[in-house]
Design an enzyme around this catalytic site. Structure first.
Site, PDB file in Angstrom:
ATOM      1  N   ASP A  13       0.856  -1.184   0.000  1.00  0.00           N
ATOM      2  CA  ASP A  13       0.000   0.000   0.000  1.00  0.00           C
ATOM      3  C   ASP A  13       0.891   1.232   0.000  1.00  0.00           C
ATOM      4  O   ASP A  13       2.032   1.201   0.459  1.00  0.00           O
ATOM      5  CB  ASP A  13      -0.933   0.028   1.207  1.00  0.00           C
ATOM      6  CG  ASP A  13      -2.133   0.952   1.002  1.00  0.00           C
ATOM      7  OD1 ASP A  13      -2.400   1.356  -0.153  1.00  0.00           O
ATOM      8  OD2 ASP A  13      -2.806   1.280   1.991  1.00  0.00           O
ATOM      9  N   GLY A  14       0.342   2.315  -0.534  1.00  0.00           N
ATOM     10  CA  GLY A  14       1.028   3.593  -0.552  1.00  0.00           C
ATOM     11  C   GLY A  14       0.066   4.680  -0.126  1.00  0.00           C
ATOM     12  O   GLY A  14      -1.152   4.527  -0.228  1.00  0.00           O
ATOM     13  N   GLU A  51       2.327   3.826  -4.178  1.00  0.00           N
ATOM     14  CA  GLU A  51       1.739   2.519  -4.482  1.00  0.00           C
ATOM     15  C   GLU A  51       2.699   1.689  -5.332  1.00  0.00           C
ATOM     16  O   GLU A  51       2.913   0.505  -5.070  1.00  0.00           O
ATOM     17  CB  GLU A  51       0.404   2.688  -5.220  1.00  0.00           C
ATOM     18  CG  GLU A  51      -0.692   3.349  -4.423  1.00  0.00           C
ATOM     19  CD  GLU A  51      -1.431   2.429  -3.465  1.00  0.00           C
ATOM     20  OE1 GLU A  51      -1.011   1.269  -3.273  1.00  0.00           O
ATOM     21  OE2 GLU A  51      -2.435   2.891  -2.891  1.00  0.00           O
ATOM     22  N   ASP A  74      -4.265  -2.567  -3.437  1.00  0.00           N
ATOM     23  CA  ASP A  74      -5.519  -1.835  -3.635  1.00  0.00           C
ATOM     24  C   ASP A  74      -5.355  -0.727  -4.670  1.00  0.00           C
ATOM     25  O   ASP A  74      -6.244   0.099  -4.851  1.00  0.00           O
ATOM     26  CB  ASP A  74      -6.051  -1.282  -2.312  1.00  0.00           C
ATOM     27  CG  ASP A  74      -5.171  -0.214  -1.689  1.00  0.00           C
ATOM     28  OD1 ASP A  74      -4.130   0.158  -2.275  1.00  0.00           O
ATOM     29  OD2 ASP A  74      -5.524   0.260  -0.593  1.00  0.00           O
ATOM     30  N   HIS A 124      -9.190  -0.329   2.394  1.00  0.00           N
ATOM     31  CA  HIS A 124      -9.960   0.067   3.582  1.00  0.00           C
ATOM     32  C   HIS A 124     -11.246  -0.749   3.712  1.00  0.00           C
ATOM     33  O   HIS A 124     -12.288  -0.225   4.098  1.00  0.00           O
ATOM     34  CB  HIS A 124     -10.249   1.566   3.562  1.00  0.00           C
ATOM     35  CG  HIS A 124      -9.020   2.389   3.341  1.00  0.00           C
ATOM     36  ND1 HIS A 124      -8.054   2.557   4.315  1.00  0.00           N
ATOM     37  CD2 HIS A 124      -8.575   3.050   2.251  1.00  0.00           C
ATOM     38  CE1 HIS A 124      -7.072   3.301   3.835  1.00  0.00           C
ATOM     39  NE2 HIS A 124      -7.366   3.607   2.582  1.00  0.00           N
ATOM     40  N   ASP A 134      -1.332  -0.234   5.016  1.00  0.00           N
ATOM     41  CA  ASP A 134      -1.789   1.148   5.100  1.00  0.00           C
ATOM     42  C   ASP A 134      -1.243   1.813   6.365  1.00  0.00           C
ATOM     43  O   ASP A 134      -0.755   2.945   6.320  1.00  0.00           O
ATOM     44  CB  ASP A 134      -3.318   1.210   5.082  1.00  0.00           C
ATOM     45  CG  ASP A 134      -3.826   2.631   5.161  1.00  0.00           C
ATOM     46  OD1 ASP A 134      -3.569   3.417   4.225  1.00  0.00           O
ATOM     47  OD2 ASP A 134      -4.479   2.979   6.174  1.00  0.00           O
TER      48      ASP A 134
END
Length: 167
Positions: A13-14, A51, A74, A124, A134
């Site tokens: 995640d970024g 990301e 994501d 999320h 995250d």
């Protein structure tokens, strides 16, 4: 004797807030019973860069060539670039008018060393590894300003775009 290596699961995640702004990435590498977490924060960058950088750093951490790596992200930007052929088109066209060419070129160097598949998940949405990545990304970007790295690729791209707008 079975010499097949196990599949590596790479969760990424970024984050950048505001976007652009301070950013960070989070990575979980899992292979069998082994797990490793990675993260870094940057003073000025974008969400998409973080990301993509998460995937790059995760792949660069794999210690053997020709590994089977399952990337779970994501990021529609990253997953669609691979699964829908955008990246091949960008490379074929010489990276013209492409955002983040420095990172995409770095990505290709490590991507081509392995057998990588990309799987998109909704962010999320309670996915434990995505939530952990995250948290790592947000914590990394929230570090002390003096500890945040400079995203030289983004700064160069920003400077070039500012110079183009002058003429």
């Amino acid at each position: 004797m079975n010499t097949a290596k196990p599949v590596i699961n790479l969760y990424t995640d970024g984050a950048a807030s505001p976007n652009p702004g301070p950013g960070g990435y989070g990575v979980i590498l899992r292979c069998g019973e082994y797990e490793k977490e990675l993260s870094e924060g940057f003073a000025l960058t974008t969400n998409n860069r973080m990301e993509l950088l998460a995937v790059i750093v995760g792949l660069e951490a794999v210690k053997w060539d020709n590994a089977e790596v399952k990337v779970v992200s994501d990021s529609s930007y990253v997953v669609k670039a691979l699964n829908e052929g955008w990246l091949e088109s960008w490379e074929r066209k010489g990276w013209k008018k492409v955002k983040n060419p420095d990172l995409w070129q770095r990505f290709l160097l490590v991507y081509r060393r392995h057998r990588v598949t990309f799987h998109w998940i909704r962010g999320h949405a309670g996915h434990p590894e995505n939530e952990r990545c995250d948290s790592l990304a947000v914590a990394a970007r929230s570090g002390a300003a003096d500890d945040l790295l400079h995203d030289e690729g983004y700064e160069k791209e920003l400077e070039e775009s500012n110079n183009e707008s002058l003429f």
